[in-house]
Design a protein around this motif. Structure first.
Motif, PDB file in Angstrom:
ATOM      1  N   SER A 111       0.830  -1.200   0.000  1.00  0.00           N
ATOM      2  CA  SER A 111       0.000   0.000   0.000  1.00  0.00           C
ATOM      3  C   SER A 111       0.870   1.258   0.000  1.00  0.00           C
ATOM      4  O   SER A 111       0.524   2.270  -0.615  1.00  0.00           O
ATOM      5  CB  SER A 111      -0.939   0.005   1.204  1.00  0.00           C
ATOM      6  N   GLY A 112       2.017   1.179   0.677  1.00  0.00           N
ATOM      7  CA  GLY A 112       2.934   2.310   0.704  1.00  0.00           C
ATOM      8  C   GLY A 112       3.493   2.604  -0.665  1.00  0.00           C
ATOM      9  O   GLY A 112       3.594   3.759  -1.079  1.00  0.00           O
ATOM     10  N   ARG A 113       3.831   1.558  -1.402  1.00  0.00           N
ATOM     11  CA  ARG A 113       4.377   1.743  -2.749  1.00  0.00           C
ATOM     12  C   ARG A 113       3.318   2.300  -3.702  1.00  0.00           C
ATOM     13  O   ARG A 113       3.619   3.132  -4.552  1.00  0.00           O
ATOM     14  CB  ARG A 113       4.919   0.425  -3.279  1.00  0.00           C
ATOM     15  N   LEU A 114       2.073   1.837  -3.571  1.00  0.00           N
ATOM     16  CA  LEU A 114       0.996   2.336  -4.421  1.00  0.00           C
ATOM     17  C   LEU A 114       0.801   3.833  -4.198  1.00  0.00           C
ATOM     18  O   LEU A 114       0.654   4.606  -5.156  1.00  0.00           O
ATOM     19  CB  LEU A 114      -0.304   1.582  -4.121  1.00  0.00           C
ATOM     20  N   LYS A 115       0.802   4.252  -2.945  1.00  0.00           N
ATOM     21  CA  LYS A 115       0.624   5.658  -2.616  1.00  0.00           C
ATOM     22  C   LYS A 115       1.761   6.495  -3.201  1.00  0.00           C
ATOM     23  O   LYS A 115       1.534   7.591  -3.730  1.00  0.00           O
ATOM     24  CB  LYS A 115       0.575   5.830  -1.095  1.00  0.00           C
ATOM     25  N   VAL A 116       2.980   5.967  -3.102  1.00  0.00           N
ATOM     26  CA  VAL A 116       4.123   6.688  -3.674  1.00  0.00           C
ATOM     27  C   VAL A 116       3.966   6.871  -5.177  1.00  0.00           C
ATOM     28  O   VAL A 116       4.199   7.962  -5.725  1.00  0.00           O
ATOM     29  CB  VAL A 116       5.434   5.940  -3.353  1.00  0.00           C
ATOM     30  N   ASN A 117       3.572   5.807  -5.876  1.00  0.00           N
ATOM     31  CA  ASN A 117       3.410   5.891  -7.331  1.00  0.00           C
ATOM     32  C   ASN A 117       2.386   6.955  -7.715  1.00  0.00           C
ATOM     33  O   ASN A 117       2.582   7.733  -8.659  1.00  0.00           O
ATOM     34  CB  ASN A 117       2.974   4.533  -7.888  1.00  0.00           C
ATOM     35  N   ILE A 118       1.273   7.003  -6.979  1.00  0.00           N
ATOM     36  CA  ILE A 118       0.231   7.984  -7.279  1.00  0.00           C
ATOM     37  C   ILE A 118       0.735   9.402  -7.038  1.00  0.00           C
ATOM     38  O   ILE A 118       0.577  10.292  -7.880  1.00  0.00           O
ATOM     39  CB  ILE A 118      -1.030   7.705  -6.425  1.00  0.00           C
ATOM     40  N   MET A 119       1.376   9.613  -5.886  1.00  0.00           N
ATOM     41  CA  MET A 119       1.815  10.955  -5.539  1.00  0.00           C
ATOM     42  C   MET A 119       2.936  11.451  -6.449  1.00  0.00           C
ATOM     43  O   MET A 119       3.004  12.635  -6.781  1.00  0.00           O
ATOM     44  CB  MET A 119       2.273  10.981  -4.078  1.00  0.00           C
TER      45      MET A 119
END
Length: 432
Positions: free
Chosen positions: A117-125
């Motif tokens: 979930s942390g990596r997904l958030k990083v990709n979006i931001m």
């Protein structure tokens, strides 16, 4: 856990937001200490944008090498934008970190790569951040294009001799004389290094070699800003500016030679009629100066020009003939001129009206640029061709015997654009 502290700031961000290297370093050290982490190293990229390719960020490259060597478990930085704003670069580095088994964490934001979930958030931001940065870049480009069209500075720095006031270039009375003297010195010395030494000794001004080259090529000194003529006060004449840039071009095309303190009167001016290359100067028996075809010196089969030109013979010829050559050249230009359909003054008035329309937002930037380019070409076509100032030439010839050798070289450079010498000993002179 062994952590690497990564710190980055661009000079613009440091001034605007106070994100100094020291502040970031202190915050990261406090975080590591509070979480009982061992600091394996501190890596600082000063004055470097996060959008710059990571391969041009020295500290980041050292950090990746240490990660590969197994010296680091986690990378800490205060915010995600200290790490990357470019999606492609981020993915490239992240792939390498995954191979090395190294994670990272932003200490002042809720970003990490230890969970899915942390990596997904990083990709979006990161995608959002890059889009915002791209839009900002487009806005800045549009604003700078508008400034250039109005003859306004796009940056905050002005070259020697100028200052920026009220969003316009103005003459700096404190350095204007030094700037004018800089151009005169280059015509006299014909050496950027010579000018660099001269400016330091005479004016106490120390600039890098490349800075002086940029000064000499900057059309701001003749009042032109981003292609707009008379946009600011000129510091040097168009003639002197052209002479300086002619010398720059000639010297850049010349083969590297041995530095010498001897002044050669016609170096850079004298060309081989057969091959067109500049002729090489040399001294025989420490007395006589000659010029030889540079091409033939390197390869005797490459050019048929065998004759050596004696400097004193060429000097005597020019002292006797240059005035007559310049007079004939002036008459030729006057006879060859065609009466234009509209005067240069009329075209300049149209250019001024066009600029007023743009400044009052009555026409768009693209329309302004297109019409301005057309008018500028028309102006160049009808403007009077430059002619030799015969009074100045005659005065110079009358005082020639009183000149120092450096002054004699400057005299010939001011009044002669080019001399072609053929193998029969004939000279073909093109005045300025």
């Amino acid at each position: 856990m062994r952590v690497a502290l990564y710190i980055r700031v661009s000079s613009e961000e440091q001034a605007r937001h106070g994100l100094s290297l020291q502040e970031q370093r202190d915050a990261l050290i406090r975080y590591a200490k509070a979480n009982k982490m061992t600091v394996a190293g501190i890596y600082e990229d000063a004055g470097i944008s996060a959008r710059k390719p990571y391969k041009k960020r020295p500290a980041l490259l050292r950090l990746l090498d240490d990660c590969k060597a197994g010296k680091v478990d986690t990378i800490l930085f205060i915010k995600l934008d200290r790490w990357f704003r470019n999606v492609a670069g981020y993915y490239d580095v992240q792939t390498r970190l995954d191979q090395y088994g190294v994670t990272w964490q932003a200490t002042e934001e809720d970003y990490e790569t230890r969970t899915a979930s942390g990596r997904l958030k990083v990709n979006i931001m990161l995608s959002v951040a890059q889009d915002e940065a791209d839009r900002t870049s487009e806005r800045i480009k549009f604003i700078n294009d508008g400034k250039r069209a109005k003859g306004q500075p796009a940056g905050s720095k002005a070259p020697l001799g100028y200052i920026i006031k009220g969003r316009q270039y103005q003459i700096d009375n404190g350095t204007a004389d030094a700037a004018r003297d800089m151009f005169a010195a280059y015509i006299r010395l014909q050496s950027v290094l010579g000018v660099k030494r001269y400016m330091l000794e005479t004016w106490g001004i120390d600039r890098a070699y490349t800075k002086y080259v940029n000064y000499f090529r900057n059309r701001l000194y003749i009042g032109e800003v981003y292609g707009i003529e008379n946009a600011c006060p000129a510091l040097v004449s168009k003639q002197d500016f052209d002479i300086v840039n002619d010398i720059l071009r000639q010297r850049s095309q010349r083969c590297a030679g041995i530095e010498t303190d001897r002044v050669y009167l016609f170096s850079g001016l004298l060309h081989c009629k057969e091959c067109g290359k500049t002729m090489q100067s040399e001294t025989a028996k420490q007395i006589y100066t000659y010029y030889r075809c540079r091409t033939r010196m390197l390869d005797t089969s490459a050019c048929q020009h065998k004759k050596r030109i004696r400097e004193d013979a060429l000097e005597a010829y020019l002292l006797h003939e240059l005035e007559g050559i310049a007079e004939r050249n002036n008459r030729y230009y006057k006879k060859a001129e065609k009466k234009p359909t509209q005067s240069a003054d009329a075209i300049r008035k149209k250019m001024d009206k066009l600029k007023t329309l743009y400044l009052n937002d009555l026409i768009e930037l693209d329309e302004y640029k297109k019409e301005y380019t057309t008018l500028k070409k028309s102006l160049e076509a009808v403007e009077e061709k430059p002619k030799t100032n015969l009074d100045a030439l005659r005065n110079g010839l009358a005082e020639y015997d009183t000149y120092l050798r450096e002054e004699k070289k400057e005299f010939w450079t001011r009044f002669i654009r080019r001399i072609d010498a053929d193998d029969d000993g004939a000279f073909f002179v093109t005045p300025r």
